[in-house]
Write an enzyme that holds these catalytic residues in place. Structure first.
Site, PDB file in Angstrom:
ATOM      1  N   SER A   1    -151.352 -16.543  11.152  1.00  9.67           N
ATOM      2  CA  SER A   1    -149.986 -16.504  10.613  1.00  9.67           C
ATOM      3  C   SER A   1    -149.162 -15.402  11.259  1.00  9.67           C
ATOM      4  CB  SER A   1    -150.021 -16.300   9.098  1.00  9.67           C
ATOM      5  OG  SER A   1    -150.568 -17.418   8.460  1.00  9.67           O
ATOM      6  N   HIS A  44    -154.962 -23.417   8.934  1.00  7.36           N
ATOM      7  CA  HIS A  44    -155.285 -23.396   7.504  1.00  7.36           C
ATOM      8  C   HIS A  44    -155.521 -24.813   6.991  1.00  7.36           C
ATOM      9  CE1 HIS A  44    -152.749 -19.511   7.306  1.00  7.36           C
ATOM     10  NE2 HIS A  44    -154.003 -19.147   7.137  1.00  7.36           N
ATOM     11  N   LYS A  71    -148.242  -5.243  -0.165  1.00 10.07           N
ATOM     12  CA  LYS A  71    -147.757  -5.826   1.087  1.00 10.07           C
ATOM     13  C   LYS A  71    -146.573  -6.740   0.806  1.00 10.07           C
ATOM     14  CE  LYS A  71    -150.880  -7.229   4.160  1.00 10.07           C
ATOM     15  NZ  LYS A  71    -152.045  -7.981   4.684  1.00 10.07           N
ATOM     16  N   ARG A 101    -162.655 -17.963  13.016  1.00  8.94           N
ATOM     17  CA  ARG A 101    -162.080 -18.211  14.339  1.00  8.94           C
ATOM     18  C   ARG A 101    -162.931 -17.620  15.447  1.00  8.94           C
ATOM     19  NH1 ARG A 101    -156.378 -15.957  12.414  1.00  8.94           N
ATOM     20  NH2 ARG A 101    -157.861 -14.364  11.846  1.00  8.94           N
TER      21      ARG A 101
END
Length: 159
Positions: A127, A17, A41, A90
């Site tokens: 993460s 990040h 969440k 990514r």
């Protein structure tokens, strides 16, 4: 002034990040690192804890600040006169999803998405993987900033 947001959950913030944030800070006059607050969440860290962690790790960037939002990202962008969203990619699988989101966001507001490829050192980093490895006692010290590592270790130890 060229302003952009770097949105994410940042639960927790990783060196990947920070790579994207630092590169965005070179491209834009102001960057808002934006923590999405999803009421559906429950993260490992609260939104407030994630904001505090982010404030610590971006403190050296004079043109970066942190904030949170609920609802649509484009709503935040419109409300704050921001016309660019910076997203790290990514892998090819990220691109498929992020392109669809970029096109939807562009259809809803005057906002463009800038894709920044993740540095090869962080192409595997997420993460969720950091949390999983740390939960099982693995060494994540090269994957997160030192202050985040301490918070992660404390949280997983029940402190």
């Amino acid at each position: 002034m060229r302003k952009a947001v770097c949105p994410g959950s940042f639960d927790p913030v990783t060196n990947g990040h920070l790579d994207i944030i630092s590169r965005a800070a070179k491209l834009f006059d102001e960057v808002v690192v934006l923590v999405g607050a999803n009421e559906n969440k429950r993260g490992l860290f609260t939104v407030e804890e994630r904001l505090a962690m982010l404030e610590t790790v971006v403190a050296d960037y004079g043109n970066v600040r942190v904030d949170s939002f609920t609802g649509l990202l484009v709503g935040y962008c419109s409300d704050h006169d921001i016309h660019a969203i910076v997203k790290g990619l990514r892998a090819v699988t990220d691109f498929d999803y992020e392109l669809q989101m970029a096109q939807m966001n562009g259809s809803l507001a005057d906002v463009d998405t800038v894709f920044v490829p993740t540095s090869p050192d962080y192409s595997f980093l997420a993460s969720s993987l950091v949390k999983e490895v740390a939960k099982h006692g693995g060494d994540v010290s090269d994957l997160v900033p030192p202050s985040v590592l301490r918070a992660l270790q404390d949280r997983l130890a029940g402190r």
